[in-house]
Motif scaffolding. Structure first.
Motif, PDB file in Angstrom:
ATOM      1  N   GLU A 297       5.373 -12.152  35.373  1.00 31.93           N
ATOM      2  CA  GLU A 297       5.390 -11.454  36.656  1.00 31.93           C
ATOM      3  C   GLU A 297       4.902 -10.710  36.712  1.00 31.93           C
ATOM      4  O   GLU A 297       4.608 -10.838  38.493  1.00 31.93           O
ATOM      5  CB  GLU A 297       7.051 -10.836  36.426  1.00 31.93           C
ATOM      6  CG  GLU A 297       7.328 -10.366  36.848  1.00 31.93           C
ATOM      7  CD  GLU A 297       9.128  -9.123  36.189  1.00 31.93           C
ATOM      8  OE1 GLU A 297       9.516  -8.436  38.051  1.00 31.93           O
ATOM      9  OE2 GLU A 297       9.026  -9.321  35.744  1.00 31.93           O
ATOM     10  N   ASP A 298       4.147  -9.597  36.811  1.00 34.41           N
ATOM     11  CA  ASP A 298       3.150  -9.072  37.388  1.00 34.41           C
ATOM     12  C   ASP A 298       1.685 -10.007  37.586  1.00 34.41           C
ATOM     13  O   ASP A 298       1.453  -9.678  38.573  1.00 34.41           O
ATOM     14  CB  ASP A 298       2.447  -8.832  36.232  1.00 34.41           C
ATOM     15  CG  ASP A 298       1.232  -7.761  36.692  1.00 34.41           C
ATOM     16  OD1 ASP A 298       2.007  -6.287  38.202  1.00 34.41           O
ATOM     17  OD2 ASP A 298      -0.026  -7.192  35.807  1.00 34.41           O
TER      18      ASP A 298
ATOM     19  N   TYR B 261       2.114 -13.008  39.291  1.00 37.73           N
ATOM     20  CA  TYR B 261       2.980 -13.846  40.519  1.00 37.73           C
ATOM     21  C   TYR B 261       2.906 -12.527  41.244  1.00 37.73           C
ATOM     22  O   TYR B 261       2.438 -13.175  42.769  1.00 37.73           O
ATOM     23  CB  TYR B 261       4.480 -14.240  40.325  1.00 37.73           C
ATOM     24  CG  TYR B 261       4.421 -16.278  38.912  1.00 37.73           C
ATOM     25  CD1 TYR B 261       3.383 -16.625  38.909  1.00 37.73           C
ATOM     26  CD2 TYR B 261       5.390 -15.334  38.164  1.00 37.73           C
ATOM     27  CE1 TYR B 261       3.688 -17.506  38.800  1.00 37.73           C
ATOM     28  CE2 TYR B 261       5.170 -16.779  37.078  1.00 37.73           C
ATOM     29  CZ  TYR B 261       4.511 -17.963  37.988  1.00 37.73           C
ATOM     30  OH  TYR B 261       4.365 -18.791  36.755  1.00 37.73           O
ATOM     31  N   ARG B 262       2.831 -11.615  41.706  1.00 41.66           N
ATOM     32  CA  ARG B 262       3.106 -10.344  42.050  1.00 41.66           C
ATOM     33  C   ARG B 262       2.180  -9.540  43.229  1.00 41.66           C
ATOM     34  O   ARG B 262       1.368 -10.238  43.717  1.00 41.66           O
ATOM     35  CB  ARG B 262       3.326  -9.036  41.296  1.00 41.66           C
ATOM     36  CG  ARG B 262       4.717  -9.246  40.912  1.00 41.66           C
ATOM     37  CD  ARG B 262       5.403  -8.061  40.004  1.00 41.66           C
ATOM     38  NE  ARG B 262       5.614  -6.490  40.797  1.00 41.66           N
ATOM     39  CZ  ARG B 262       6.443  -6.512  41.509  1.00 41.66           C
ATOM     40  NH1 ARG B 262       8.089  -6.750  41.515  1.00 41.66           N
ATOM     41  NH2 ARG B 262       6.063  -5.188  42.189  1.00 41.66           N
TER      42      ARG B 262
ATOM     43  N   ALA C  78       1.397 -13.327  44.774  1.00 41.72           N
ATOM     44  CA  ALA C  78       1.738 -13.318  46.630  1.00 41.72           C
ATOM     45  C   ALA C  78       0.670 -11.558  46.815  1.00 41.72           C
ATOM     46  O   ALA C  78       0.389 -12.702  49.055  1.00 41.72           O
ATOM     47  CB  ALA C  78       3.172 -12.787  45.868  1.00 41.72           C
TER      48      ALA C  78
ATOM     49  N   THR D 230      11.082 -16.216  40.211  1.00 38.84           N
ATOM     50  CA  THR D 230       9.882 -16.182  40.863  1.00 38.84           C
ATOM     51  C   THR D 230       9.841 -15.705  41.855  1.00 38.84           C
ATOM     52  O   THR D 230      10.336 -16.616  42.619  1.00 38.84           O
ATOM     53  CB  THR D 230       8.944 -17.680  39.687  1.00 38.84           C
ATOM     54  OG1 THR D 230       9.188 -18.867  40.336  1.00 38.84           O
ATOM     55  CG2 THR D 230       8.348 -18.034  38.442  1.00 38.84           C
ATOM     56  N   LEU D 231       8.221 -15.073  41.732  1.00 38.90           N
ATOM     57  CA  LEU D 231       7.959 -14.754  43.499  1.00 38.90           C
ATOM     58  C   LEU D 231       7.201 -16.194  44.404  1.00 38.90           C
ATOM     59  O   LEU D 231       7.485 -16.084  45.034  1.00 38.90           O
ATOM     60  CB  LEU D 231       7.040 -13.605  43.425  1.00 38.90           C
ATOM     61  CG  LEU D 231       7.613 -11.949  43.843  1.00 38.90           C
ATOM     62  CD1 LEU D 231       6.394 -11.301  43.771  1.00 38.90           C
ATOM     63  CD2 LEU D 231       8.636 -12.268  44.283  1.00 38.90           C
TER      64      LEU D 231
ATOM     65  N   VAL E 255       8.364 -12.183  50.239  1.00 40.36           N
ATOM     66  CA  VAL E 255       8.367 -11.770  49.511  1.00 40.36           C
ATOM     67  C   VAL E 255       7.917 -10.639  48.921  1.00 40.36           C
ATOM     68  O   VAL E 255       7.056  -9.865  48.237  1.00 40.36           O
ATOM     69  CB  VAL E 255       8.096 -12.745  48.440  1.00 40.36           C
ATOM     70  CG1 VAL E 255       8.974 -13.856  47.806  1.00 40.36           C
ATOM     71  CG2 VAL E 255       6.311 -13.256  48.019  1.00 40.36           C
ATOM     72  N   VAL E 256       6.470 -10.564  50.561  1.00 37.86           N
ATOM     73  CA  VAL E 256       6.115  -9.427  51.072  1.00 37.86           C
ATOM     74  C   VAL E 256       6.099  -9.161  52.142  1.00 37.86           C
ATOM     75  O   VAL E 256       6.212  -9.750  53.181  1.00 37.86           O
ATOM     76  CB  VAL E 256       4.605  -9.711  50.771  1.00 37.86           C
ATOM     77  CG1 VAL E 256       3.465  -8.428  51.308  1.00 37.86           C
ATOM     78  CG2 VAL E 256       4.086 -10.189  49.213  1.00 37.86           C
TER      79      VAL E 256
ATOM     80  N   LEU F  62       5.408  -5.404  48.166  1.00 39.65           N
ATOM     81  CA  LEU F  62       6.127  -6.465  47.786  1.00 39.65           C
ATOM     82  C   LEU F  62       7.871  -6.283  48.218  1.00 39.65           C
ATOM     83  O   LEU F  62       7.866  -5.017  47.675  1.00 39.65           O
ATOM     84  CB  LEU F  62       6.265  -6.324  45.849  1.00 39.65           C
ATOM     85  CG  LEU F  62       4.802  -7.007  45.565  1.00 39.65           C
ATOM     86  CD1 LEU F  62       4.556  -6.063  44.598  1.00 39.65           C
ATOM     87  CD2 LEU F  62       4.579  -8.922  45.794  1.00 39.65           C
TER      88      LEU F  62
ATOM     89  N   GLU G 181      11.528  -6.615  46.787  1.00 34.88           N
ATOM     90  CA  GLU G 181      12.322  -6.376  45.200  1.00 34.88           C
ATOM     91  C   GLU G 181      13.595  -7.268  45.126  1.00 34.88           C
ATOM     92  O   GLU G 181      13.737  -7.516  46.236  1.00 34.88           O
ATOM     93  CB  GLU G 181      12.468  -4.674  44.623  1.00 34.88           C
ATOM     94  CG  GLU G 181      11.318  -4.152  44.154  1.00 34.88           C
ATOM     95  CD  GLU G 181      10.172  -4.627  43.300  1.00 34.88           C
ATOM     96  OE1 GLU G 181      10.719  -5.292  42.753  1.00 34.88           O
ATOM     97  OE2 GLU G 181       8.787  -4.416  43.806  1.00 34.88           O
TER      98      GLU G 181
END
Length: 487
Positions: free
Chosen positions: A88-89, A91-92, A95, A123-124, A466-467, A472, A474
């Motif tokens: 997850e981190d 993918y953030r 993005a 997932t983002l 997603v941004v 980001l 949420e």
């Protein structure tokens, strides 16, 4: 009275019109739209319906949400063919760097079905991978697969030097390796990932058999080549020749990863060979990342005796990313003796060489993203800041082509879905990176490897922001699996 009734009717009509939903779900208004395939570079309005681009025009559009993109660049979302972190981190950070599709193509994953299941609906960004030749060797030699540091069911760490990496496969083991690859391809893997420098025991015939399988399934082989440097046998030149020969002999497509670190100062000779192969009709492509230091596990076969002579580097060029400590022979030997997959930086390419490789017309951009290297967070913003804005060595269109359209085209032989990516066109997927070209910049360093890039104002994945306004969003997870077409 008639005038009053007419005025009232007009007022009601105006209220009703204002209350109507927009013609599009999202309108991106007044941005500089760049599409590398058609050459479009103009201020346009973009209408998005669902997960697709539905309109690109200089006319006004109505939308349920309107994004003011004045002064911003509207580009296809970036496609990273070489991302090891699939948590997850990671993918953030992807993005925030403009990446809408992150793929593990170099090393692949051991179980594609498990890799997809672990990410479904959560997932983002979009995700996908090849099937792993390294993992196949670990399993075929009867060793357990350790949990991945890259995320659930993601790529394994490069195995420590030993029988798995050094031994040639018997005929029976070779058939088991191929069966493993077939299973992953049946599950939708996007190709075969091979790290030959990490498995030097893999014979040329083992490589050819995997290329034959890839050609049969019409998917590429993504390869970390066998050797680096000037010394023969095992030079960078010889390693590229092996790939070109395998492609010519089998008809397989091949993508050579990080030519910057695999060929170093010989990269321009290697690129000329690839260019020649393309002229002869071979489907061979390559990539680079914009950093001078590479990274891998100190226990891997890459650090077999002679590693420093081949690369013309020394122990002091090896750095611990956690502390910045440069190694000596004694500290190197002690770390390697543990057999643990401790990742270290190897400073091996000056900026002058890296800069020339990155801007070469044949190289697409891919991060080789790892948690303890800044390339995992900052690759794409770094190209836009350094090579476009600061150096003027690439135009925006050229850079965006390297980061979106070129990787999309590499994927097209495996999946028709890639024909809708890497483009800002009507009917294309609404995967978009919207950034300020005056402020886009990487912030990650060798000491602060997880610092997020800045300047990416909006990122849309499958039509979902997603941004937004540089932050980001949420609670959204629009990322989808990328799978190969059924053959």
């Amino acid at each position: 009275m008639a005038y009053a009734r007419t005025l009232a009717a007009l007022s009601l009509a105006l209220v009703a019109a204002c209350a109507q939903p927009g013609q599009y779900d999202i309108v991106i208004q007044g941005g500089r739209v760049i599409d590398p395939e058609t050459g479009l570079d103009a201020v346009r309005n973009v209408g998005i319906t669902g997960d697709r681009i539905a309109a690109i025009t200089d006319q006004a559009l109505r939308g349920d949400r309107v994004i003011d993109a004045a002064g911003l660049v509207v580009a296809p979302g970036f496609i990273d063919l070489h991302q090891h972190g699939h948590d997850e981190d990671s993918y953030r950070l992807k993005a925030l760097d403009g990446v809408t599709t992150a793929l593990e193509m170099e090393m692949g994953v051991p179980d594609y079905a498990a890799f997809l299941a672990a990410r479904a609906g959560g997932t983002l960004v979009h995700y996908g991978a090849t099937v792993s030749h390294e993992a196949a060797r670990v399993v075929t030699w009867g060793l357990p697969l350790e949990p991945s540091q890259g995320g659930p069911a993601a790529a394994i760490d490069d195995p420590a030097a030993g029988p798995v990496t050094e031994e040639a496969a018997s005929p029976e083991r070779l058939e088991a390796l191929l069966a493993y690859a077939r299973k992953g391809l049946d599950e939708g893997a996007l190709g075969i990932g091979m790290g030959l420098e990490y498995t030097p025991g893999a014979t040329r015939w083992e490589v050819i058999r995997h290329f034959q399988l890839a050609a049969e399934r019409k998917v590429p082989v993504y390869v970390h080549v066998r050797g680096t440097g000037a010394l023969e046998p095992g030079s960078s030149i010889e390693s590229i020749v092996e790939m070109l020969g395998a492609a010519a002999a089998t008809g397989a497509s091949v993508h050579i990863v990080h030519i910057n670190s695999s060929c170093m100062s010989f990269a321009f000779d290697c690129l000329s060979m690839i260019e020649g192969a393309q002229r002869q009709g071979l489907d061979v492509t390559t990539e680079a990342y914009p950093y001078g230091a590479g990274m891998t596990s100190i226990a891997s076969a890459l650090y077999n005796p002679g590693w420093n002579v081949r690369r013309k580097v020394d122990y002091g060029d090896i750095e611990l990313p956690t502390t910045g400590e440069r190694l000596t022979k004694a500290t190197f030997d002690a770390l390697r003796a543990t057999g643990r997959p401790e990742y270290v930086l190897m400073h091996m390419n000056p900026d002058s060489v890296v800069d020339r490789i990155v801007v070469h017309p044949m190289t697409m951009i891919a991060s080789d993203g790892l948690k303890s290297h800044p390339r995992g967070a900052g690759t794409y913003a770094r190209v836009l800041a350094r090579h476009v804005r600061e150096q003027g060595a690439l135009t925006l269109t050229q850079a965006i082509d390297k980061m979106s359209l070129m990787p999309a085209k590499r994927l097209e032989s495996a999946t028709a879905a890639a024909k809708r990516k890497g483009r800002v066109q009507v009917g294309a997927d609404a995967d978009l990176a919207i950034f300020d070209p005056t402020t886009i910049a990487d912030k990650a360093t060798y000491r602060d490897q997880r610092a997020a890039s800045v300047g990416m104002q909006y990122v849309l994945v499958a039509g979902v922001p997603v941004v937004s306004e540089g932050q980001l969003v949420e609670g959204v997870a629009p990322g989808r699996a990328i799978v190969a077409d059924k053959r």
